[in-house]
Design a protein around this motif. Structure first.
Motif, mmCIF file in Angstrom:
data_model
loop_
_atom_site.group_PDB
_atom_site.id
_atom_site.type_symbol
_atom_site.label_atom_id
_atom_site.label_comp_id
_atom_site.label_asym_id
_atom_site.label_seq_id
_atom_site.Cartn_x
_atom_site.Cartn_y
_atom_site.Cartn_z
ATOM 1 N N UNK A 49 0.677 -1.288 -0.093
ATOM 2 C CA UNK A 49 0.137 0.085 -0.112
ATOM 3 C C UNK A 49 1.007 1.179 -0.032
ATOM 4 N N UNK A 50 2.171 0.982 0.007
ATOM 5 C CA UNK A 50 3.112 2.203 -0.121
ATOM 6 C C UNK A 50 2.934 3.410 0.979
ATOM 7 N N UNK A 51 2.955 3.029 2.251
ATOM 8 C CA UNK A 51 2.652 4.155 3.378
ATOM 9 C C UNK A 51 4.373 4.927 3.071
ATOM 10 N N UNK A 52 4.386 6.117 3.581
ATOM 11 C CA UNK A 52 5.752 6.775 3.508
ATOM 12 C C UNK A 52 6.526 6.187 4.377
ATOM 13 N N UNK A 53 6.277 5.336 5.346
ATOM 14 C CA UNK A 53 7.318 4.798 6.405
ATOM 15 C C UNK A 53 6.549 3.780 7.435
ATOM 16 N N UNK A 54 7.368 2.787 7.675
ATOM 17 C CA UNK A 54 6.790 1.977 8.656
ATOM 18 C C UNK A 54 7.652 2.206 10.206
ATOM 19 N N UNK A 55 6.814 2.234 11.183
ATOM 20 C CA UNK A 55 7.515 2.563 12.282
ATOM 21 C C UNK A 55 7.656 1.124 13.332
ATOM 22 N N UNK A 77 13.485 -7.895 4.444
ATOM 23 C CA UNK A 77 11.939 -8.233 4.130
ATOM 24 C C UNK A 77 11.234 -7.219 3.519
ATOM 25 N N UNK A 78 11.323 -5.981 3.577
ATOM 26 C CA UNK A 78 10.407 -4.954 3.001
ATOM 27 C C UNK A 78 11.094 -5.099 1.570
ATOM 28 N N UNK A 79 12.455 -5.031 1.261
ATOM 29 C CA UNK A 79 12.822 -5.353 0.024
ATOM 30 C C UNK A 79 12.244 -6.317 -0.871
ATOM 31 N N UNK A 80 12.530 -7.243 -0.196
ATOM 32 C CA UNK A 80 11.520 -8.719 -0.775
ATOM 33 C C UNK A 80 10.024 -8.228 -1.353
ATOM 34 N N UNK A 93 13.191 0.500 -1.727
ATOM 35 C CA UNK A 93 13.435 1.621 -0.817
ATOM 36 C C UNK A 93 12.168 2.503 -0.838
ATOM 37 N N UNK A 94 11.219 2.309 -1.466
ATOM 38 C CA UNK A 94 9.929 3.406 -1.193
ATOM 39 C C UNK A 94 9.619 3.585 -0.177
ATOM 40 N N UNK A 95 9.220 2.577 0.499
ATOM 41 C CA UNK A 95 8.797 2.545 2.115
ATOM 42 C C UNK A 95 10.007 2.750 2.985
ATOM 43 N N UNK A 96 10.027 3.801 3.589
ATOM 44 C CA UNK A 96 11.124 3.978 4.801
ATOM 45 C C UNK A 96 10.841 3.252 6.081
ATOM 46 N N UNK A 97 11.781 3.164 6.951
ATOM 47 C CA UNK A 97 11.666 2.706 8.168
ATOM 48 C C UNK A 97 12.137 3.827 9.350
ATOM 49 N N UNK A 98 11.207 3.839 10.349
ATOM 50 C CA UNK A 98 11.606 4.654 11.326
ATOM 51 C C UNK A 98 11.841 3.556 12.754
ATOM 52 N N UNK A 99 12.750 3.245 13.120
ATOM 53 C CA UNK A 99 13.211 2.552 14.023
ATOM 54 C C UNK A 99 12.830 3.009 15.356
ATOM 55 N N UNK A 100 12.092 2.284 16.292
ATOM 56 C CA UNK A 100 11.783 2.850 17.734
ATOM 57 C C UNK A 100 12.743 2.146 18.682
ATOM 58 N N UNK A 101 13.595 3.118 19.157
ATOM 59 C CA UNK A 101 14.566 2.543 20.338
ATOM 60 C C UNK A 101 13.788 2.473 21.541
ATOM 61 N N UNK A 138 22.778 3.556 11.186
ATOM 62 C CA UNK A 138 23.691 3.258 10.145
ATOM 63 C C UNK A 138 23.733 1.815 9.195
ATOM 64 N N UNK A 139 22.508 1.039 10.043
ATOM 65 C CA UNK A 139 22.433 -0.288 9.240
ATOM 66 C C UNK A 139 21.890 -0.464 8.129
ATOM 67 N N UNK A 140 20.958 0.289 7.599
ATOM 68 C CA UNK A 140 20.069 0.206 6.463
ATOM 69 C C UNK A 140 20.271 1.593 5.595
ATOM 70 N N UNK A 141 21.341 2.284 5.198
ATOM 71 C CA UNK A 141 20.963 3.453 4.481
ATOM 72 C C UNK A 141 19.864 3.593 3.480
ATOM 73 N N UNK A 142 19.211 4.612 3.365
ATOM 74 C CA UNK A 142 18.402 5.081 2.422
ATOM 75 C C UNK A 142 17.006 4.041 3.073
ATOM 76 N N UNK A 143 17.259 3.232 3.978
ATOM 77 C CA UNK A 143 15.894 2.638 4.350
ATOM 78 C C UNK A 143 15.390 3.209 5.650
#
Lengths: 87, 296
Positions: B85-91, B107-110, B120-128, B142-147
């Motif tokens: 569904x191409x959201x801007x990002x997954x949190x 997983x998202x790439x696949x 690389x369309x759908x970005x990831x916001x990683x919660x710490x 730094x683990x997944x540049x662009x993602x």
């Protein structure tokens, strides 16, 4: 898809729809209650019938209690209830 | 990518709020499949979210979906249904190390490849949200540049993980906030702050937002629509700062046109970092449609 047991999805909140599906011996019966029945009753029935057909459901009792849901909400609730009711 | 000053959590529970996301004053909405959804309703929430992303006009409001964590039975199904569904990002909640960030990237790439979406369309916001996650902020960032384009601090869960109580002044989160911002800036990605949970304390929200802006955060989560405007307003610069920034940007543009590097404004030397700071201030004013920037 065969309806194996009764299932429910959605709610009676405004802008939502509560849908229940249960097994039936023959045919598809659809009961609709809606706050906008006069304006949208036919369209609601059409969406339910098309969704059932697309899922291959030919025998079921479907109860729809609509509180002004958008068509996309109706489709979401149908997809959910079929996921829960059938195989 | 648009603005992310205010990010409003919207539970994918009922359609009422979902279909009004464009009118909440939020820069972005976080459509929630995680904490606000009961275990037995995860399927309904996921499907409702899918239909909302496909059909609701968000009118430019950013669309972020908070999926269930990688350690849950819902995670894979969430991504399979939501990524097409191409959201801007997954949190993504509770990311603890670089492996977690790389796993979600793969997983998202696949899924993107399978769905015919540019990788690389759908970005990831990683919660710490744990001590371990915060301490690994640099690796995650730094683990997944662009993602991975943002890391965010989960204050409530972090406090629970550390066995401490959150306070109004937030001293207990100061190191975590500072470290997350530094890690994000180091990786040239965004940092987002945790929500302010006292809905009745508008001044407290305003003060905390100004404080985290000062630390370097790009946005802050909100848990009620009434918080969005307060957060957005806090990001707008004060007039004195803005006027000074406009003067610097004007001078820098004139100098650039004449091929001059270092310039002087009101008798003070202005070099590249000062110009960049001024441009950032102007950008914040632009985001708030402040009339003072119209001439630029």
């Amino acid at each position: 898809m065969k309806i194996l047991h009764k299932a429910v999805a959605g709610s009676l909140e405004s802008s939502d729809v509560l849908i229940s599906v249960e097994p039936a011996d023959e045919g598809l019966s659809i009961n609709i209650e809606s706050v906008v029945l006069k304006q949208w009753g036919a369209r609601i029935r059409q969406v339910v019938e098309e969704s059932m057909q697309a899922a291959g459901v030919s025998q079921a009792r479907v109860d729809v209690r609509d509180h002004g849901a958008l068509e996309c909400t109706l489709k979401a609730r149908i997809e959910t209830v079929l996921l829960r009711a059938g195989r | 990518m648009g603005l992310f000053r205010s990010q409003l959590y919207v539970p994918c529970k009922g359609p009422g709020m979902l279909q009004n996301c464009a009118y909440m004053n939020a820069d972005a909405v976080i459509l929630d499949l995680e904490d606000s959804i009961a275990q037995g309703e995860k399927d309904a929430a996921r499907i409702l979210c899918k239909y909302a992303l496909q059909n609701v006009d968000f009118q430019g409001v950013g669309r972020i979906v908070r999926v269930n964590g990688q350690d849950t039975e819902f995670y894979a199904d969430d991504l399979e249904m939501i990524i097409p569904c191409c959201p801007d990002a997954i949190r993504l909640p509770k990311v603890e190390d670089a492996d977690g960030a790389r796993e979600v990237d793969e997983r998202i790439t696949a899924i993107e490849k399978k769905a015919g979406i540019p990788v690389g369309t759908v970005k990831v916001h990683a919660m710490l949200e744990t001590a371990k996650g915060v301490l690994n902020a640099r690796e995650v960032a730094n683990a997944a540049p662009g993602r991975v384009t943002a890391i965010s601090l989960g204050g409530q869960d972090l406090a629970a993980d550390m066995g401490i109580m959150r306070t109004l002044e937030g001293t207990e989160l100061l190191f975590g906030r500072s470290f997350v911002v530094l890690a994000a800036r180091d990786a040239r990605i965004m940092a987002f702050d945790t929500p302010f949970t006292d809905l009745d304390n508008t001044q407290g929200l305003r003060d905390e937002t100004k404080f985290v802006i000062q630390l370097g955060f790009s946005g802050k989560a909100a848990i009620h629509p009434s918080q969005c405007k307060v957060i957005n307003d806090a990001f707008a610069p004060d007039l004195k700062t803005l006027k000074k920034a406009i003067t610097v940007v004007h001078a820098a543009r004139e100098a650039a046109a004449r091929g001059i590097g270092v310039i002087s404004v009101n008798g003070k030397m202005v070099d590249k970092p000062v110009v960049e700071q001024a441009e950032a201030v102007v950008a914040r004013a632009n985001a708030d449609n402040m009339p003072e920037v119209e001439d630029l």
